[in-house]
Design an enzyme around this catalytic site. Structure first.
Site, PDB file in Angstrom:
ATOM      1  CB  SER A  30       0.776   1.028  -1.552  1.00 51.89           C
ATOM      2  OG  SER A  30       0.206   0.085  -0.676  1.00 51.89           O
ATOM      3  CG  ASP A  84      -7.987  -1.212   3.804  1.00 53.81           C
ATOM      4  OD1 ASP A  84      -6.833  -0.820   3.610  1.00 53.81           O
ATOM      5  OD2 ASP A  84      -8.992  -0.632   3.346  1.00 53.81           O
ATOM      6  CE  LYS A  94     -11.620  -2.066  -2.609  1.00 52.05           C
ATOM      7  NZ  LYS A  94     -10.212  -1.631  -2.435  1.00 52.05           N
ATOM      8  N   GLY A  97      -7.709   3.909   1.714  1.00 50.01           N
ATOM      9  CA  GLY A  97      -7.246   5.042   0.897  1.00 50.01           C
ATOM     10  C   GLY A  97      -8.361   6.026   0.588  1.00 50.01           C
ATOM     11  CD  GLU A 103     -11.047   1.481  -3.651  1.00 51.66           C
ATOM     12  OE1 GLU A 103      -9.845   1.768  -3.763  1.00 51.66           O
ATOM     13  OE2 GLU A 103     -11.541   1.113  -2.577  1.00 51.66           O
TER      14      GLU A 103
HETATM   15  C1  5RP Z   1      -8.380   2.292  -1.102  1.00 49.11           C
HETATM   16  C2  5RP Z   1      -8.438   0.864  -0.758  1.00 49.11           C
HETATM   17  C3  5RP Z   1      -7.179   0.082  -0.870  1.00 49.11           C
HETATM   18  O1  5RP Z   1      -7.390  -0.990  -1.731  1.00 49.11           O
HETATM   19  C4  5RP Z   1      -6.780  -0.439   0.481  1.00 49.11           C
HETATM   20  O2  5RP Z   1      -6.710   0.648   1.384  1.00 49.11           O
HETATM   21  C5  5RP Z   1      -5.443  -1.168   0.420  1.00 49.11           C
HETATM   22  O3  5RP Z   1      -4.423  -0.262   0.210  1.00 49.11           O
HETATM   23  P1  5RP Z   1      -2.921  -0.701   0.018  1.00 49.11           P
HETATM   24  O4  5RP Z   1      -2.828  -1.438  -1.272  1.00 49.11           O
HETATM   25  O5  5RP Z   1      -2.168   0.623  -0.004  1.00 49.11           O
HETATM   26  O6  5RP Z   1      -2.524  -1.552   1.201  1.00 49.11           O
HETATM   27  O7  5RP Z   1      -9.450   0.307  -0.423  1.00 49.11           O
HETATM   28  O8  5RP Z   1      -9.608   2.929  -0.864  1.00 49.11           O
END
Ligand code: 5RP
Length: 220
Positions: A30, A84, A94, A97, A103
């Site tokens: 997001s 995260d 991380k 998502g 990544e």
């Molecule tokens: C996806 C990730 C994201 O960067 C992480 O989950 C943060 O997500 P958000 O920006 O929705 O808080 O590692 O794999």
């Protein structure tokens, strides 16, 4: 400031680091979606774009960007992604998502990695956020048993399949006092594709959206 406003502010601040002619790596989530919304304003500065997920590629293409593969661009200038959790050494968790593998690959190939988060994600010790691990589906039980031995509580992210066709285990209750060692140790378990600890390749710059509407910058 709510969490979304803080994420948007961190994304806006990251735009200032994008220099003309850049090859830009785009993360997932997001916070990154706020970044992608801003990219059309600086389209002229961006030479090429690589993406860490099918989801981000879809949004980038909807904004008119042609997405290159990492194989086409090789090592490149700048990767921007959310996280995260981060500690003060900019070692990250991380994978919330589920895009952690691509990544990690994009972070490894980037000369600079800027992480954009809201300030509540800065922690003293990594591990409050359940640690995502991408695993081969046939190794899910093996990896779960190994994580139990390490005193983690693995939960299968049921119904979720990664862009690479694999599963995710979210491991609760880990106290990650030594992220470098823990990253290497979990990576050695057969069947682990990627662990969501980013310690061997931490962020170079962390931009934290704060409650007062500002953005705090930290460097590793
Ligand atoms: C996806 C990730 C994201 O960067 C992480 O989950 C943060 O997500 P958000 O920006 O929705 O808080 O590692 O794999």
């Amino acid at each position: 400031m709510n969490a979304s406003d803080k994420k948007r502010n961190a994304a806006k601040a990251a735009i200032e680091f994008i220099e003309p002619g850049v090859t830009l790596g785009v993360g997932t989530g997001s916070t990154v979606n706020f970044l992608i919304e801003l990219l059309p304003e600086i389209r002229d500065k961006i030479d090429r774009v690589v993406s860490s997920s099918i989801a981000s590629t879809t949004i980038l293409e909807a904004h008119g960007f042609e997405v290159s593969t990492l194989n086409e661009v090789g090592d490149y200038d700048l990767y921007i992604d959310g996280a995260d959790e981060s500690n003060k050494r900019l070692q990250l968790i991380k994978g919330g998502g589920g895009a952690l593998t691509r990544e990690k690959v994009l972070a490894a190939a980037a000369r600079r990695f800027i992480c954009i988060v809201e300030d509540t994600k800065l922690v003293g010790m990594l591990g409050r956020f359940p640690l995502p691990i991408e695993v081969l589906p046939m190794a899910q039980e093996l990896v779960s048993r190994r994580m139990l031995k390490m005193r983690g509580q693995p939960i299968w992210r049921e119904g979720f399949v990664t862009d690479n066709g694999n599963h995710i285990l979210d491991v609760h209750d880990l106290q990650i006092s030594n992220p470098l060692e823990m990253e290497a140790r979990i990576n050695r378990i057969p069947g682990v594709v990627t662990v969501g600890i980013f310690a061997h390749r931490p962020a170079d710059i962390l931009l934290l959206g704060t409650d007062d509407g500002g953005v705090r910058e930290m460097r590793s």
